[in-house]
Structures are given as C-alpha cells and as structure tokens.
Design an enzyme around this catalytic site. Structure first.
Site, PDB file in Angstrom:
ATOM      1  N   PRO A   1       0.788  -1.242   0.000  1.00 38.33           N
ATOM      2  CA  PRO A   1       0.000   0.000   0.000  1.00 38.33           C
ATOM      3  C   PRO A   1       0.810   1.278   0.000  1.00 38.33           C
ATOM      4  O   PRO A   1       0.296   2.333  -0.366  1.00 38.33           O
ATOM      5  CB  PRO A   1      -0.851  -0.119   1.280  1.00 38.33           C
TER       6      PRO A   1
ATOM      7  N   ARG B   1      -3.285  -6.348 -21.473  1.00 36.94           N
ATOM      8  CA  ARG B   1      -4.127  -5.804 -22.553  1.00 36.94           C
ATOM      9  C   ARG B   1      -3.334  -4.899 -23.497  1.00 36.94           C
ATOM     10  O   ARG B   1      -3.786  -4.605 -24.602  1.00 36.94           O
ATOM     11  CB  ARG B   1      -5.331  -5.073 -21.970  1.00 36.94           C
TER      12      ARG B   1
ATOM     13  N   GLU C   1       1.450  -8.123   7.640  1.00 35.81           N
ATOM     14  CA  GLU C   1       1.977  -6.785   7.921  1.00 35.81           C
ATOM     15  C   GLU C   1       3.059  -6.377   6.926  1.00 35.81           C
ATOM     16  O   GLU C   1       3.736  -5.372   7.111  1.00 35.81           O
ATOM     17  CB  GLU C   1       2.551  -6.734   9.342  1.00 35.81           C
TER      18      GLU C   1
END
Length: 252
Positions: free
Chosen positions: A88, A152, A115
């Site tokens: 994150p 893609r 974690e």
C-alpha cells in the site's frame, strides 16, 4: 511476455486467468502467466511462510527465505525478471507505468500480505507498487490489476487497436469522452445528434471537447498542468474556451 506471481493464495488467480480478455490472451499464447505458491519454496514440514516481527507489534511478516529461494530458482528460467512488490505504500500505479511494464520481456510480482514482507526481500525488488490509498487484505488483487492493465497492452490481445488508443488516460491523462450505442432514444434520453450524423470530423471534435469538459470538471489541476507544459493543441485551447463560456452561461 512472461509474468510470474508469488503468492500464498494461488487459487485466487484461477478465475482471473481463465475468463475474458486475459483468458483468451493466455489461450492464444500471447502471454504466459505462472502462479507459484510461496509455501512450495519452504523447507520445513509445516511450510511456514510468516513469523512475528522483531521488536514486537501486531500481525505477522512474510519470511525472506522462501521468497529468495523462489526468486533464485525462477531467475534461472529465461531472462532476468523485473520484480514488482505490491504494497500500500508503494508508487501509485498508473497507465504510464502499465505501458512501461508492457515493454519488458518478463515480470515477477510478489504479493505482499499480513503486515508486509521482511525488509530484506526488497533487495530483490525493482519497483514497489500500490493501486490506491487504502489497505487490502493482501497483494493479490493489486497483482491482478497490474496484470490486467499490462496484458491488454500486449500486441494482439485487443482485437481493435483503436479501442486501445482511445482508452481513458492514454491521451496525456485526459478523461474519456461519453459513449452511446443503440437505441438512439431510451426513456426519453437521446443520443447526441452529432454522433448520428456520420460526419467524422464533427464527431471527432465533439469527442475531444467532451473529453476536455469531463477532465476540466473532475481534474482541473490536470488541465492546468497540460497548459503549463504546452501539451494542449490550439484546437484544444479553443475548445476549452468554448467549454468555459458554456459552463458560465449554464451557471448564470
């Protein structure tokens, strides 16, 4: 392109790799994806991949040994992989990054979990990547997002090359224009007449204008940035003036 994935939950990728555009790309051999269970690279009978953090604290941390062992084994198979760690607090993933990754012959994506990973694993990592300012239960969904955006872009994956070139955010970050299909009228809502005219130049102008209008409303800072950098054409600057006049009239 070859993409390898290291995860503790390989089953999460089954449907993703089987369905839709990604599934067809794999069937046609345009790209290869290999998903590996990190537990398969452990040496203890309980196949332990995590442990408590040194210094105390909540949660568990992914151990370095199985990840290093996996990297060393996989690196012997073909070209050296470009290693991505999903977490994150990494760099925010965007289309520019997807384009960069799509030009590489091989990616290895390590899915963070718990974690996080032991900091020493980052010695192997070329890029730490996040898909947004929020926390997920693991890095598997971000890995799928990255793979979808990258695969893609592989030549031959999308049948219509124009669809790829017209993607939102592909054109300097400008947002996509509105799209319509049949019927021409639905519940009293009509498709804009210009799209029914068959006049390609007028349609193209309308699409540019609506793309600019949407971007101006939702990301005005991007328009200002493009202006400062001189990346807007004379036609686009003219269209922006028209939009600003229309919006002022509408608000008045």
């Amino acid at each position: 392109m070859r993409i390898d994935v290291l995860t503790v939950l390989p089953g999460l990728f089954d449907c993703f790799l089987r369905e839709g555009v990604i599934g067809k790309a794999l069937e046609r051999g345009l790209v290869s994806v290999n998903v590996y269970n990190i537990r398969d690279f452990t040496t203890d009978k309980h196949r332990v991949v995590d442990d408590v953090p040194y210094g105390g604290g909540p949660g568990m941390v992914l151990k370095p040994e199985p990840i290093f062992r996996a990297y060393e084994k996989l690196s012997k198979e073909g070209p050296k992989p470009f290693v991505i760690l999903t977490e994150p607090w990494g760099e925010k993933f965007n289309q520019e990054m997807a384009l960069e990754f799509s030009k590489l012959p091989r990616l290895l994506i390590i899915c963070g979990r718990y974690e996080g990973v032991d900091e020493r694993v980052k010695k192997l990592v070329d890029r730490e990547v996040s898909i947004g300012d929020y926390v997920l239960t693991g890095g598997e969904l971000p890995a799928m997002v990255i793979m979808d955006a990258v695969i893609r872009l592989t030549p031959g994956v999308l049948g219509n090359r124009e669809s790829l070139e017209a993607d939102s955010f592909m054109d300097r970050g400008l947002m996509g224009y509105p799209n319509y299909t049949r019927p021409a009228e639905f519940k009293g809502m009509r498709v804009p007449e210009v799209l029914l005219s068959g006049h390609h130049a007028k349609i193209e102008r309308w699409r540019k204008k609506e793309s600019l209008r949407k971007t101006l409303k939702r990301a005005p800072e991007l328009i200002e940035k493009l202006k400062r950098e001189g990346k807007l054409t004379e036609e686009e600057l003219k269209l922006l003036k028209e939009i600003e006049q229309e919006e002022n009239i509408g608000n008045g």
